[in-house]
Structure formats: structure tokens, C-alpha cells
Enzyme design. Structure first.
Site, PDB file in Angstrom:
ATOM      1  N   ASP A  63      -0.443   8.840  -5.079  1.00  0.00           N
ATOM      2  CA  ASP A  63      -0.136   7.661  -4.210  1.00  0.00           C
ATOM      3  C   ASP A  63       0.559   6.432  -4.944  1.00  0.00           C
ATOM      4  OD1 ASP A  63      -1.327   9.170  -2.026  1.00  0.00           O
ATOM      5  OD2 ASP A  63      -3.325   8.349  -2.576  1.00  0.00           O
TER       6      ASP A  63
HETATM    7  N1  URA Z   1      -5.454  12.441  -4.452  1.00  0.00           N
HETATM    8  C1  URA Z   1      -5.578  11.020  -3.927  1.00  0.00           C
HETATM    9  O1  URA Z   1      -6.200  10.761  -2.839  1.00  0.00           O
HETATM   10  N2  URA Z   1      -4.381  10.289  -4.160  1.00  0.00           N
HETATM   11  C2  URA Z   1      -3.417  10.721  -5.339  1.00  0.00           C
HETATM   12  O2  URA Z   1      -2.699  10.129  -5.584  1.00  0.00           O
HETATM   13  C3  URA Z   1      -3.667  12.049  -5.661  1.00  0.00           C
HETATM   14  C4  URA Z   1      -4.723  12.965  -5.435  1.00  0.00           C
END
Ligand code: URA
Length: 242
Positions: A101
Site C-alpha cells: 500500500d
Molecule cells: N497488507 C496490507 O494491508 N497492506 C500492505 O501493503 C501489504 C499487506
């Protein structure tokens, strides 16, 4: 000799399924003849054209990046924000393997090796990814048990994970948790904690299979060496044969 759809997907052009579609739809020529037969075998000497364009086999490059927070995991962003690809100096068309993310930091691999990418993100793969999450509230034993055995996110139960409570801050009511998962569903870690009523306030991926961030600062990257690439291929060997 290898099957045409495999050669196309291994070049990094697209997935195996997309390659099959292209072949079926008459978009692929081998030595100037349209091939629609699925098992057609080709060798390195055959000239492959897709939609009239020569299929190229770029020299493969593999990078391990310590992604900072505030960077998009994508090759392009319509809002012109910086992407993980912008952080790496190369003239090859590399792309990230999977996703982190915008507000997640940590380890991510980038490559132009479509074959390895497809294997590493294959839903059946069992690549362990280790995350450190700072969450609101104090995680209880019951919640650890639930997370370990699977919680329902988006209507589907997650597979087993490993969960270790690393630290609790009773004053500020936060916990630091290490969680190891091998699936790669959208926002998986955040949603898993949400399922047990904890909000993730900070998330970092510390390990991807045997690879970690040793020697790198946020925003830095290094090339993977041949041994590491081989080891990654070995990790997904179970499914590479089909
Ligand atoms: N899980 C998440 O919620 N975000 C990420 O970036 C990776 C795994």
C-alpha cells in the site's frame, strides 16, 4: 522447444492466460504465419509477432527495494505521484512483484522477468511474507488465536498465519505485532487486524521469503545476485512445471 503461450508469458509480455487469449484471437504470428493452435511449439529461432510487434526478450534484471511510505506500487500513476519504479535507475521496463500500500514501507522486488513474477504472485504460492504492524489497542491471546487460524475478510477465510506479539505499550494502548502470511490479498494485513477490531497505524514488510532489508535504508535498493534469483525460483518450483 516450448509452447508458444509459455514463451510469450515468460518474456514478461503478459500472463499465460492473456497469451492464450491473444493466440486464440489470431493476434500472434510465428514466422509470419498466424497461429491459433494452443500447443504450438517454438524455439529461440522463431520470430514471434504480437499485434504486428516483435516479441522481445530483454536481459533480466532483479531489484530488491526498501520502499518508503508515500510511494505508489505501480509503474505509472495518473496523479503523477512517485512510483516504486521511479526509485530505480534502469532503462529496462521493470515492474513490482505484488503490491504494498501507499502508506506501507518495506521490501519489494522489481523485475522484468515475467516468468518469475507470475510464479511469485500465483495464488497457490506459499511464499512467506513477514510484516511488522503497529496496531491500536492491546492484542489479546484470543485474537492471536483467531488471526493464526484464519479470519474472514471479504467473505473468505484467510489461511493460517504466524502471529507474534512483540511489544505492548499500555500507556498509549498500542501493540507491535509480527505477522507472517503467504497469501497476497488486497490490504490483507490491515483487513485481518480489522477483523479482530484493531486498526493498523503503521505497517512494514520485513521479509519476502528468505530476503530481508539488511544493509538498506528506506528508499535504497540493490540488485539480487544470481544465487538469490535461483533460490527464488526454487521456492516456487512446485508450480513452475505446468
Ligand atoms: N497488507 C496490507 O494491508 N497492506 C500492505 O501493503 C501489504 C499487506
Amino acid at each position: 522447444m516450448e509452447r508458444l503461450q509459455k514463451v510469450i508469458s515468460n518474456s514478461g509480455y503478459c500472463s499465460r492466460r492473456k497469451a492464450e487469449e491473444l493466440i486464440k484471437n489470431g493476434k500472434v504470428r510465428v514466422n509470419d504465419v498466424i497461429v491459433t493452435e494452443m500447443g504450438h511449439k517454438v524455439s529461440g529461432n522463431d520470430k514471434i509477432l504480437i499485434d504486428g510487434k516483435m516479441l522481445s526478450y530483454d536481459e533480466k534484471e532483479y531489484y530488491l527495494l526498501y520502499k518508503p511510505r508515500g510511494i505508489i506500487t505501480s509503474t505509472k500513476d495518473e496523479k503523477n505521484r512517485k512510483t516504486v519504479v521511479d526509485l530505480i535507475k534502469t532503462d529496462k521496463r521493470i515492474y513490482p512483484v505484488g503490491r504494498l500500500d501507499y502508506d506501507t514501507s518495506g521490501i519489494i522486488i522489481l523485475t522484468n522477468d515475467g516468468k518469475l513474477t507470475n510464479l511469485l504472485i500465483h495464488p497457490r504460492n506459499e511464499i512467506d511474507k513477514v510484516y511488522i504492524a503497529k496496531i491500536k489497542g492491546i492484542l489479546t491471546k484470543e485474537e492471536i488465536f483467531k488471526l493464526t487460524n484464519g479470519v474472514i475478510i471479504d467473505g473468505v477465510k484467510t489461511s493460517k498465519s504466524k502471529v507474534k506479539l512483540k511489544k505492548i505499550d499500555k500507556k498509549n494502548l498500542t501493540s507491535i505485532v509480527e505477522i507472517t502470511i503467504h497469501e497476497g490479498r488486497n490490504h490483507q494485513v490491515k483487513k485481518m487486524f480489522e477483523a479482530v477490531n484493531h486498526e493498523v497505524v503503521k505497517l512494514k514488510r520485513e521479509k519476502f521469503d528468505f530476503l530481508d532489508l539488511t544493509g538498506l535504508k528506506s528508499g535504497e535498493y540493490r540488485k539480487l545476485n544470481t544465487k538469490e534469483v535461483k533460490k527464488l525460483y526454487n521456492s516456487v518450483n512446485k508450480i513452475s512445471s505446468n
